[in-house]
Design a protein around this motif. Structure first.
Motif, short mmCIF file in Angstrom:
data_model
loop_
_atom_site.label_atom_id
_atom_site.label_comp_id
_atom_site.label_asym_id
_atom_site.label_seq_id
_atom_site.Cartn_x
_atom_site.Cartn_y
_atom_site.Cartn_z
N ALA A 350 0.82 -1.21 0.00
CA ALA A 350 0.00 0.00 0.00
C ALA A 350 0.85 1.26 0.00
CB ALA A 350 -0.92 -0.01 1.22
N GLN A 351 2.03 1.23 0.67
CA GLN A 351 2.88 2.41 0.70
C GLN A 351 3.41 2.75 -0.70
OE1 GLN A 351 3.51 -0.49 2.14
NE2 GLN A 351 5.68 -1.06 2.05
N ASN A 352 3.71 1.73 -1.51
CA ASN A 352 4.12 1.97 -2.89
C ASN A 352 2.98 2.54 -3.72
OD1 ASN A 352 6.09 0.14 -1.73
ND2 ASN A 352 6.88 -0.17 -3.79
N HIS A 353 1.78 2.04 -3.47
CA HIS A 353 0.61 2.52 -4.20
C HIS A 353 0.37 4.00 -3.90
CE1 HIS A 353 -3.71 1.32 -5.65
NE2 HIS A 353 -3.18 2.29 -6.35
N LEU A 354 0.39 4.36 -2.62
CA LEU A 354 0.20 5.76 -2.25
C LEU A 354 1.32 6.64 -2.80
CD1 LEU A 354 -1.01 5.27 1.43
CD2 LEU A 354 -2.37 6.21 -0.45
N ALA A 355 2.54 6.11 -2.82
CA ALA A 355 3.67 6.88 -3.35
C ALA A 355 3.46 7.22 -4.82
CB ALA A 355 4.97 6.10 -3.16
N ARG A 356 2.92 6.29 -5.59
CA ARG A 356 2.68 6.54 -7.01
C ARG A 356 1.48 7.48 -7.20
NH1 ARG A 356 6.05 3.33 -9.94
NH2 ARG A 356 4.99 3.75 -11.92
N MET A 357 0.50 7.39 -6.32
CA MET A 357 -0.60 8.36 -6.38
C MET A 357 -0.06 9.77 -6.16
SD MET A 357 -3.72 6.60 -4.23
CE MET A 357 -4.35 4.96 -4.59
N ILE A 358 0.81 9.93 -5.18
CA ILE A 358 1.38 11.24 -4.89
C ILE A 358 2.20 11.74 -6.08
CG2 ILE A 358 3.03 12.46 -3.42
CD1 ILE A 358 2.13 10.56 -1.13
N ALA A 359 2.98 10.84 -6.69
CA ALA A 359 3.81 11.23 -7.83
C ALA A 359 2.96 11.70 -9.00
CB ALA A 359 4.68 10.05 -8.25
N LEU A 360 1.84 11.05 -9.25
CA LEU A 360 1.03 11.34 -10.44
C LEU A 360 -0.05 12.38 -10.19
CD1 LEU A 360 0.60 7.67 -11.73
CD2 LEU A 360 2.04 9.44 -12.74
N LEU A 361 -0.58 12.45 -8.96
CA LEU A 361 -1.73 13.31 -8.69
C LEU A 361 -1.42 14.43 -7.70
CD1 LEU A 361 -4.41 10.48 -8.29
CD2 LEU A 361 -3.93 11.83 -10.34
N GLY A 362 -0.21 14.43 -7.16
CA GLY A 362 0.13 15.42 -6.14
C GLY A 362 -0.22 14.90 -4.75
N PRO A 363 0.17 15.60 -3.71
CA PRO A 363 -0.07 15.13 -2.35
C PRO A 363 -1.56 15.17 -1.99
CG PRO A 363 0.82 17.35 -2.32
CD PRO A 363 0.89 16.89 -3.75
N PRO A 364 -1.99 14.31 -1.08
CA PRO A 364 -3.39 14.31 -0.67
C PRO A 364 -3.72 15.55 0.14
CG PRO A 364 -2.13 12.81 0.70
CD PRO A 364 -1.21 13.27 -0.39
N PRO A 365 -4.95 16.03 0.07
CA PRO A 365 -5.33 17.23 0.84
C PRO A 365 -5.31 16.94 2.35
CG PRO A 365 -7.25 16.25 -0.23
CD PRO A 365 -6.05 15.53 -0.76
N LYS A 366 -5.01 17.98 3.13
CA LYS A 366 -4.95 17.84 4.58
C LYS A 366 -6.27 17.32 5.14
CE LYS A 366 -0.78 19.66 5.19
NZ LYS A 366 0.34 18.89 5.77
N GLU A 367 -7.36 17.70 4.49
CA GLU A 367 -8.68 17.27 4.97
C GLU A 367 -8.80 15.75 4.98
OE1 GLU A 367 -13.39 17.77 3.64
OE2 GLU A 367 -11.82 19.03 2.72
N LEU A 368 -8.27 15.08 3.95
CA LEU A 368 -8.34 13.62 3.88
C LEU A 368 -7.47 13.00 4.96
CD1 LEU A 368 -9.40 11.13 2.33
CD2 LEU A 368 -7.34 11.27 0.92
N LEU A 369 -6.29 13.57 5.21
CA LEU A 369 -5.38 13.02 6.22
C LEU A 369 -5.94 13.22 7.62
CD1 LEU A 369 -1.95 14.13 4.72
CD2 LEU A 369 -3.22 11.99 4.39
N GLN A 370 -6.59 14.36 7.87
CA GLN A 370 -7.23 14.57 9.16
C GLN A 370 -8.37 13.57 9.36
OE1 GLN A 370 -6.27 16.53 11.62
NE2 GLN A 370 -7.96 15.76 12.89
N ARG A 371 -9.07 13.30 8.28
CA ARG A 371 -10.16 12.32 8.34
C ARG A 371 -9.61 10.93 8.69
NH1 ARG A 371 -13.61 12.66 3.00
NH2 ARG A 371 -13.57 14.85 3.64
N GLU A 372 -8.43 10.62 8.14
CA GLU A 372 -7.82 9.31 8.42
C GLU A 372 -7.50 9.17 9.91
OE1 GLU A 372 -4.68 6.45 9.21
OE2 GLU A 372 -4.33 8.62 9.15
#
Length: 471
Positions: A350-372
Motif C-alpha cells: 500500500a505504501q508503494n501505491h500511495l507513493a505513485r498516487m502522490i507522484a502522479l496526482l500530487g499530495p493528498p489534501p490535509k482534509e483527507l489526512l485529518q479524516r484518516e
C-alpha cells in the motif's frame, strides 16, 4: 485452456437483475444422444480443469452431464468453464415462452448459461450473497438506460446431488471478457471513439447500479466487464458444432470431468453491435445504513485512496476504479496506471501505491489526512485477515500503515518515483490527450471522494457529447 470469463476461482458470473424467489429440488432427467466422449480421452493421473484447483474435492461439485434437463426446461449442451466454486454450462431453454420484454438483447434465445455452485459451506454462502444482491438489483427500474448493460439473473433454483444441495443461477450467455475482446483488436487497445462509446455504456450501467439499486460493485476489471454476442447466429453455429466435436470426458472414481468448449470464433461485427456489460457482483455491497464502510475492497491496482486510508468509502470508489481502468482500455491490457505495487512474492504494498498516487496526482489534501486520523477509532466488523495472516481490526493494520505522520508528511518519501501523469498516455496527443486527462483526472481520480463526479454527472460532461448508446 480455461476461458477467462467462465473460469474464475472465486465467483464466476454473479447476479444482477430479476431473480425468481421460488427454489425447488429436482432430479435431472437424462435426455441426450450425441456422443460426449471424444477418442483420446484423458486418463488418470492427468488433472482436468477443476481437478487442478487447490483444495479440489469432487464431492463438492454437482455431476452435470450433457443432455440432462433441469427444472423441466433447461437442457445442458456443453460445459463452458469452471471455478473453485462452480461449473458453468450452456443450456437450451425448452418450450420458450418469454414475453417480448424478457427477450435477450443479444439475440441468444433460446440459450442460457447455468452456473452450478458447489455444495460446500463457503460457496453456499457465496451463492446466497449473489441471490441477496440480485434481489436488490432485480427490483430496480427496468426502464433505466443502464439496466440492459448489467448481467441479469434470469432464474435460480436448487438441485439435489449425491452429496448435498446445489444452488444454480441462470444467465444470458455472453461472448467473452473485455480483456479477451481487447486482445482481438488491431493494437490490443480501444480507439478513442470506441472508448468513449463504451464509457457511455459503463457509466449508464453504474448509474443504474448506484442510483436505482443503491449497490456498489467494488470489483471492476477487464475480467468483470463482458461483451455480448454480436448476433444469435454465432451462438447457434457454436451449438451445432458440438455434435461433431464433443467434449473430452475423464472418468475417475465414479466422477466425470469434462473439458470446456468456449471458443466462439472470430468477431463478426457486421451482425450487430458488440457492447460492454458489467458482471460479477460477488464482491458488491449495498448501502443499508449511515455508518461508514471501511472494510477492504477492490482489486489492488484499482483501489481508491479512501479504502487504503480507512476514511470510509461509497459509490465514488467505483468511479475511481473505472477511472484507473480506462488506462488498461486505452493503453493496453497490461498497462496499469499504478504499477510496481507488489512485492517479489506478490503481496500488495500500500505504501508503494500511495507513493505513485502522490507522484502522479500530487499530495493528498490535509482534509483527507485529518479524516484518516479521526477514523482510526473505527474497527472492521468482523475483523479481516491480511496477506500476512494477521487478524486486523483497522485499515492501517490491514494495509500495514500508518502512512502519514500527524503533520501530514508521507512516511515513505523515498518511494515516490519521478513520474508525470501525461507521460502515462501514449495513445493520444494534443487536444485528444488534454480532453481525456481533464475528464478523468479532474472528475474521477480525485483524492477526496466527494469531489468525484457521479456516473450521472459524468454522462453530461462535454467530452462525451458525441458518444452514444448502441440503441
Amino acid at each position: 485452456m480455461p476461458c477467462p470469463f467462465y473460469n474464475k476461482p472465486r465467483y464466476l458470473l454473479l447476479t444482477l437483475g430479476l431473480i425468481s424467489k421460488r427454489t425447488i429440488s429436482t432430479a435431472a432427467v437424462p435426455r441426450f444422444t450425441t456422443p460426449v466422449t471424444r477418442r483420446g480421452s484423458l486418463v488418470p493421473p492427468d488433472a482436468v480443469e477443476e481437478e487442478a484447483l487447490p483444495h479440489y474435492n469432487a464431492k463438492d461439485f454437482f455431476p452435470v452431464q450433457p443432455g440432462r434437463i433441469f427444472r423441466g426446461k433447461y437442457e445442458t449442451i456443453t460445459k463452458l468453464g469452471y471455478g473453485g466454486g462452480s461449473t458453468v454450462w450452456l443450456a437450451r431453454e425448452l418450450n420458450l415462452t418469454r414475453s417480448s420484454s424478457q427477450r435477450q438483447p443479444s439475440g441468444s434465445d433460446p440459450y442460457v448459461v447455468l452456473k452450478f455452485c458447489t455444495s460446500d459451506y463457503i460457496n453456499q454462502e457465496a451463492a446466497q450473497h449473489e441471490l441477496r444482491i440480485g434481489e436488490r438489483l432485480g427490483n430496480a427500474n427496468s426502464l433505466h438506460a443502464g439496466a440492459p448493460l448489467v448481467l441479469a439473473v434470469l432464474d435460480s433454483f436448487e438441485v439435489t446431488g449425491p452429496n448435498g444441495t446445489h444452488n444454480c443461477l441462470v444467465f444470458e450467455p455472453m461472448r467473452e471478457t473485455m480483456s479477451l475482446f481487447q486482445s482481438r483488436l488491431k493494437q490490443k487497445r480501444l480507439t478513442l471513439d470506441l472508448l468513449q462509446n463504451y464509457l457511455v455504456c459503463m457509466l449508464n450501467a453504474l448509474d443504474y447500479i448506484h442510483s436505482e439499486c443503491r449497490v456498489i460493485h467494488a470489483d471492476l476489471s477487464l475480467q468483470n466487464i463482458l461483451v455480448n454476442f454480436e448476433g444469435g447466429s454465432v451462438l447457434e453455429e457454436f451449438v451445432q458444432a458440438q455434435a461433431k466435436n464433443p467434449m473430452v470426458r475423464k472418468q475417475r472414481d465414479g466422477y466425470s470431468t469434462y473439458q470446456s468448449h468456449n471458443q466462439f470464433g472470430p468477431l463478426q461485427p457486421r451482425l450487430g453491435p458488440i457492447v460492454p456489460v458489467i458482471a460479477d457482483f460477488g464482491h458488491a455491497h449495498w448501502i443499508a445504513d449511515a455508518e461508514p464502510k471501511i472494510n477492504p475492497i477492490q482489486p489492488d491496482s484499482y483501489r481508491a485512496p479512501e479504502v487504503i486510508l480507512g476514511t470510509g468509502w461509497s459509490y465514488s470508489a467505483d468511479i475511481w476504479n473505472l477511472g484507473v481502468l480506462l488506462w488498461n482500455m486505452l493503453e493496453g491490457r497490461e498497462v496499469d496506471l499504478f504499477s510496481n505495487i507488489h512485492s517479489s512474492d506478490g503481496k500488495y504494498l500500500a505504501q508503494n501505491h500511495l507513493a505513485r498516487m502522490i507522484a502522479l496526482l500530487g499530495p493528498p489534501p490535509k482534509e483527507l489526512l485529518q479524516r484518516e486520523l479521526e477514523m482510526r477509532r473505527w474497527n472492521f466488523s468482523p475483523a479481516v485477515t491480511n496477506d500476512d495472516q494477521t487478524l486486523c481490526h483497522k485499515a492501517h493494520q490491514y494495509y500495514k500503515g500508518p502512512f502519514f505522520d500527524n503533520e501530514g508528511t508521507f512516511l515513505h518519501l523515498d518511494l515516490i518515483p519521478d513520474l508525470n501523469l501525461e507521460d502515462t498516455i501514449t495513445a493520444l496527443e494534443g487536444d485528444e490527450k488534454r480532453g481525456f486527462m481533464d475528464f478523468v483526472v479532474n472528475n474521477m481520480l480525485c483524492w477526496l471522494p466527494e469531489q468525484r463526479k457521479t456516473a450521472k454527472e459524468l454522462l453530461k460532461h462535454p467530452w462525451l457529447k458525441d458518444a452514444r448508446l448502441p440503441w
